[in-house]
Scaffold this active site. Sequence first.
Site, mmCIF file in Angstrom:
data_model
loop_
_atom_site.group_PDB
_atom_site.id
_atom_site.type_symbol
_atom_site.label_atom_id
_atom_site.label_comp_id
_atom_site.label_asym_id
_atom_site.label_seq_id
_atom_site.Cartn_x
_atom_site.Cartn_y
_atom_site.Cartn_z
ATOM 1 C CG ASN A 150 4.134 82.968 -6.043
ATOM 2 O OD1 ASN A 150 3.353 83.243 -5.139
ATOM 3 N ND2 ASN A 150 5.027 83.819 -6.477
ATOM 4 N N GLY A 226 -1.754 88.272 -4.868
ATOM 5 C CA GLY A 226 -2.261 87.388 -5.914
ATOM 6 C C GLY A 226 -2.326 88.117 -7.233
ATOM 7 C CB THR A 230 -7.704 87.881 -7.659
ATOM 8 O OG1 THR A 230 -7.480 86.845 -8.600
ATOM 9 C CG2 THR A 230 -8.488 87.341 -6.484
ATOM 10 C CD GLU A 248 2.568 94.172 -2.072
ATOM 11 O OE1 GLU A 248 3.214 94.149 -3.135
ATOM 12 O OE2 GLU A 248 2.589 95.124 -1.280
ATOM 13 C CB CYS A 282 5.179 88.581 -8.119
ATOM 14 S SG CYS A 282 6.014 88.790 -6.540
ATOM 15 C CD GLU A 461 2.594 92.506 1.600
ATOM 16 O OE1 GLU A 461 3.508 91.850 1.081
ATOM 17 O OE2 GLU A 461 1.482 92.027 1.881
HETATM 18 P P1 NAD Z 1 -4.974 84.431 -7.461
HETATM 19 O O1 NAD Z 1 -5.322 85.862 -7.533
HETATM 20 O O2 NAD Z 1 -5.663 83.485 -8.346
HETATM 21 O O3 NAD Z 1 -5.200 83.870 -5.975
HETATM 22 C C1 NAD Z 1 -4.566 84.419 -4.855
HETATM 23 C C2 NAD Z 1 -5.392 84.104 -3.616
HETATM 24 O O4 NAD Z 1 -6.636 84.782 -3.707
HETATM 25 C C3 NAD Z 1 -5.738 82.621 -3.463
HETATM 26 O O5 NAD Z 1 -5.703 82.283 -2.095
HETATM 27 C C4 NAD Z 1 -7.157 82.561 -3.990
HETATM 28 O O6 NAD Z 1 -7.897 81.488 -3.477
HETATM 29 C C5 NAD Z 1 -7.701 83.889 -3.501
HETATM 30 N N1 NAD Z 1 -8.876 84.402 -4.207
HETATM 31 C C6 NAD Z 1 -9.236 84.201 -5.498
HETATM 32 N N2 NAD Z 1 -10.417 84.839 -5.764
HETATM 33 C C7 NAD Z 1 -10.788 85.450 -4.620
HETATM 34 C C8 NAD Z 1 -11.899 86.260 -4.263
HETATM 35 N N3 NAD Z 1 -12.872 86.562 -5.111
HETATM 36 N N4 NAD Z 1 -11.972 86.722 -2.998
HETATM 37 C C9 NAD Z 1 -11.002 86.461 -2.109
HETATM 38 N N5 NAD Z 1 -9.924 85.677 -2.389
HETATM 39 C C10 NAD Z 1 -9.821 85.187 -3.637
HETATM 40 O O7 NAD Z 1 -3.401 84.379 -7.648
HETATM 41 P P2 NAD Z 1 -2.492 83.082 -7.752
HETATM 42 O O8 NAD Z 1 -2.709 82.481 -9.097
HETATM 43 O O9 NAD Z 1 -2.643 82.253 -6.536
HETATM 44 O O10 NAD Z 1 -1.020 83.732 -7.680
HETATM 45 C C11 NAD Z 1 -0.343 84.194 -8.781
HETATM 46 C C12 NAD Z 1 -0.432 85.695 -8.892
HETATM 47 O O11 NAD Z 1 0.028 86.303 -7.693
HETATM 48 C C13 NAD Z 1 0.439 86.260 -9.986
HETATM 49 O O12 NAD Z 1 -0.270 87.260 -10.676
HETATM 50 C C14 NAD Z 1 1.605 86.884 -9.235
HETATM 51 O O13 NAD Z 1 2.264 87.926 -9.902
HETATM 52 C C15 NAD Z 1 0.934 87.360 -7.998
HETATM 53 N N6 NAD Z 1 1.900 87.540 -6.920
HETATM 54 C C16 NAD Z 1 2.213 88.818 -6.529
HETATM 55 C C17 NAD Z 1 3.153 89.012 -5.533
HETATM 56 C C18 NAD Z 1 3.521 90.406 -5.071
HETATM 57 O O14 NAD Z 1 4.140 90.508 -4.024
HETATM 58 N N7 NAD Z 1 3.165 91.453 -5.781
HETATM 59 C C19 NAD Z 1 3.776 87.910 -4.944
HETATM 60 C C20 NAD Z 1 3.442 86.639 -5.378
HETATM 61 C C21 NAD Z 1 2.484 86.456 -6.361
#
Ligand code: NAD
Length: 480
Positions: A150, A226, A230, A248, A282, A461
Amino acid sequence: MQNLLNYINGKLAEPCSGQWLDNINPAEGKIYCRVPDSTKEDIQLAVDAAQNAFSSWSTMPTEERTKILWKLADLIDRDLEKLALAESIDNGKTVKLAKSLDIPRAASNIRFYATAAQHFASEAHVNENDSVNYTTRFPIGVVGCISPWNLPLYLFTWKIAPALAAGCTVVAKPSELTPMTAFLFSQLCREAGLPAGVLNIVHGTGAQTGQALIEHPKITAISFTGGTVTGKKIAGTAAPMFKKLSLELGGKNPNLVFSDCNFEDAIKNSIRSSFTNQGEICLCGSRIFVEQTIFDRFVEEFVKQTKQLTVGDPLNESTNVGALVSEAHLKKVLGYVALAKQEGGKILTGGNQLEVAGRCANGFFIEPTVIVGLDEKCRTNQEEIFGPVVTIMPFNTEEQAIAYANSTPYGLSATLWTENLKRAHRVAHQIKSGIIWINCWLHRDLRTPFGGMKQSGVGREGGLEALRFFTEAKNVCVKL
Ligand code: NAD
């Protein structure tokens, strides 16, 4: 068609498998480049390189590390236009936002930690006539940094900057949906003179590349941003291996509007917190709770201003809302709009996929959507949608507002609109979220702790918290 490359041991490299993933431009719905489909072998090469680089990087005088990181930040500034355009094409966000937020913040992240490391001091505890304790901190080793799609370069640098500044070496995996700016960044690392192996960037899917990274026994700590699902999976793998973890995760943030707010300010910023970056932040406030006495007025004005947002070509400077990141995500968001209707919600504006004429005819666009008529317990109000979709609900008392705010499994951030100083603090203290904004939103000071409670994450963080995460404390006791 351009093939992006991994960055391992200071060199740009094809994936060992020779396999590639398609990368789609979401505003056009078209494949425009290919991403390495990296495997365990690439991760192994990257971990080896990071291990080899660790002893010289971790013992390099902090001032020297600062100089290299500072140069990297300068190169990001130099390439602002190019990086912003790349981010917009890769993610679907407006180029205006990438230019004003994503890329400048990436440079700030690096500059902030380049200098923060110089102010990171040891603590001492002196027990007069008995002993002196001092607590020194050592870089934890080779760390894994995994970031989402994002805010691609913004969140990528938010992780690697403190890790590198603390003296760790890094294997990083950006999202496979938005790999472009991390790839361009790897070229800047070479230009800045970052020693080989200090940062390694391995592209690929979460299930294959990400999983290989978190499972690797030599990875001592994992910083992950993420989704909550996940995060749970990563914790399941990493915790039994006793890896240090920073998670996060997702959010379902409340935006509380009290009748004693500055109305214009509350409306203007609620529009921002609902629809900036297509609602794909997020921290977006997707549940808006408004005090009953101003509910109708708020809804009317909010819907009016939502209708004025321009949705369309992200490369057009006048566009407010660009494309969603992928077709799958568009379907997910539209699925939640359908669910909201089933749950009895009334769509006041939006709710449909948007067809944009011209080059964006096959892009993944959705109208900014405002829903009323739902209670706080329904799935629409409990699950993260992560799109330009908000619900607005009335409340009668402060207690009710707090209960509604706290009614989800998430606890990332919350926003309050009130001119009553006592109420602002009173409510802030009772909301179970890691970040509270009063009369503002996304107003960031990089020194502050950043992160969520409950299912929004583990750890913090930001500021010195991140430097603590990437180091191990060692206490030395000297008997006097
Ligand atoms: P996601 O969890 O699908 O993926 C995030 C990252 O993790 C990607 O690089 C993905 O390839 C990797 N990943 C996926 N499965 C994995 C595994 N089994 N092992 C290791 N890595 C793996 O998330 P997304 O769809 O890319 O992002 C959106 C999400 O992120 C939303 O839920 C959002 O709220 C969250 N987010 C949180 C913050 C925060 O600071 N709290 C900031 C931005 C986004």
